[in-house]
Design an enzyme around this catalytic site. Structure first.
Site, mmCIF file in Angstrom:
data_model
loop_
_atom_site.group_PDB
_atom_site.id
_atom_site.type_symbol
_atom_site.label_atom_id
_atom_site.label_comp_id
_atom_site.label_asym_id
_atom_site.label_seq_id
_atom_site.Cartn_x
_atom_site.Cartn_y
_atom_site.Cartn_z
ATOM 1 N N SER A 1 0.789 -1.235 0.000
ATOM 2 C CA SER A 1 0.000 0.000 0.000
ATOM 3 C C SER A 1 0.820 1.284 0.000
ATOM 4 O O SER A 1 0.272 2.367 -0.162
ATOM 5 C CB SER A 1 -0.953 0.016 1.198
ATOM 6 O OG SER A 1 -0.242 0.065 2.413
ATOM 7 N N LYS B 1 -5.875 4.913 8.383
ATOM 8 C CA LYS B 1 -4.740 5.653 7.825
ATOM 9 C C LYS B 1 -5.012 7.159 7.796
ATOM 10 O O LYS B 1 -4.092 7.958 7.975
ATOM 11 C CB LYS B 1 -4.399 5.123 6.430
ATOM 12 C CG LYS B 1 -3.797 3.726 6.482
ATOM 13 C CD LYS B 1 -3.476 3.169 5.113
ATOM 14 C CE LYS B 1 -2.833 1.788 5.242
ATOM 15 N NZ LYS B 1 -2.516 1.185 3.938
#
Length: 349
Positions: free
Chosen positions: A241, A286
């Site tokens: 990611s 996040k």
């Protein structure tokens, strides 16, 4: 009194009962323009480049991580799950969604490490392609599964050049060739220790995500011939990611001026060599990690927008990106005081 006593006893028992869930929460944040700590405890640039001119950078281009609380050996208690449920920065997930049935911790860690290595190479290829360099791609065997179709035939680090006479440029092209063969042996030309070998592998039928497919039983990495050395130093972090943020950090290091105008920008997303930005997991956690790190702008994969809408922390401005060029457009607008309102963002529906 008896009712209260029974309730307290039940609550105490629940504390020790196993659960079928784990908790996702924001993990460490790393500035791709900053430094990282090696396994020896030494501070080094997170991105270092040897053989090309580099330039000073300012601000931050943060990559975000997610931590998982719990595993199959030790799951969170019901009290921990209840507390996490009411915190927007945390998420409660079924354990099978994070630790697939039948996959050992060692296998999960190995796959995560392979994904990280692959993402670094894809990010480097995407960044250098954006800067006008010609990049040659190679598809390399990362591992061969025990008792699979390829076991004893292919080896780790074999470079797959072609399959049934057609060039193999990525994992998707090999998968397509294998399945078009309908189960017939696939003739592979591979490079091993400098020699070219022609090998035959008969794929086996397997079920992946509910669909029948033919597999060789190998995991692949994309390898590239780069004109100079790009090293990304990041220990104890796995998965793909961080790819987009690696690519932006490389571009900033190789170009004059500050790509982000000196601002604090965070983001997430996988990336392929052609610049396509892909979805990731844990985007809500996040975003909270970005806020905690002091970022005011956040680059989110367009394919994750449904999870973003309605969950953006106060003080964070989120932009939707599907290509590396989209992320560069956002950074240009931030740097040049451009019209941020004209840029794509995540919207309901």
């Amino acid at each position: 009194m008896w009712s209260l006593s029974v309730a307290l006893i039940l609550l105490l028992v629940m504390t020790f009962l196993p659960t079928a869930y784990v908790i996702q929460q924001p993990g460490p944040v790393y500035n791709t323009l900053g430094e990282a700590t090696t396994s020896d405890g030494e501070q080094v640039p997170l991105i270092s480049i040897d053989g090309a001119t580099t330039y000073p950078t300012e601000g931050s281009l943060d990559l975000l991580t997610v931590q998982v609380v719990g595993n199959r050996e030790r799951t969170p208690s019901w009290f921990e799950l209840a507390a996490a449920w009411f915190q927007p920065s945390r998420a409660v997930l079924p354990i099978d969604a994070v630790f697939p049935v039948g996959q050992t911790t060692e296998e999960r860690n190995e796959q995560s490490a392979a994904d990280m290595v692959d993402s670094q190479k894809e990010a480097t290829a995407a960044a250098l392609t954006e800067l006008g360099y010609d990049i040659d791609a190679r598809v390399t065997v990362y591992s061969v599964l025990d008792d699979s179709a390829a076991d004893g035939i292919l080896e780790k680090d074999d470079v797959i050049l072609s399959a049934d006479g057609r060039p193999v440029t990525d994992a998707s092209s090999l998968r397509e060739i294998v399945n078009e063969g309908g189960g017939d042996p696939v003739e592979l030309v591979v490079e091993r220790d400098g020699d070219e070998l022609t090998l035959s592998v008969t794929p086996r039928e397997s079920e992946v995500e509910g669909e029948s497919t033919l597999l060789l039983g190998i995991t692949l990495l994309h390898d590239y011939e780069f004109p100079f050395q790009v090293t990304i130093q990041l220990n104890n972090v796995g998965g793909p990611s961080a790819g987009m943020m690696f690519a932006l950090g490389i571009i900033d290091t190789l170009t004059p001026g500050e790509l982000n105008g000196g601002a604090n920008v965070a983001g997430t997303g996988t990336i392929s060599a052609d610049g396509t930005v892909g979805p990731i997991g844990g985007i809500r956690q996040k975003m909270w990690g970005a806020v905690d790190a002091g970022a005011t702008y956040f680059l989110a994969p367009e394919t994750n927008c449904a999870e973003v809408v309605g969950h953006v922390p106060t003080g964070l401005r989120v932009f939707s990106v599907s290509e590396l060029d989209d992320a560069l457009d956002v950074l240009e607008a931030i740097r040049d005081d451009g019209d941020l309102d004209a840029l794509p963002t995540c919207t309901a529906g």
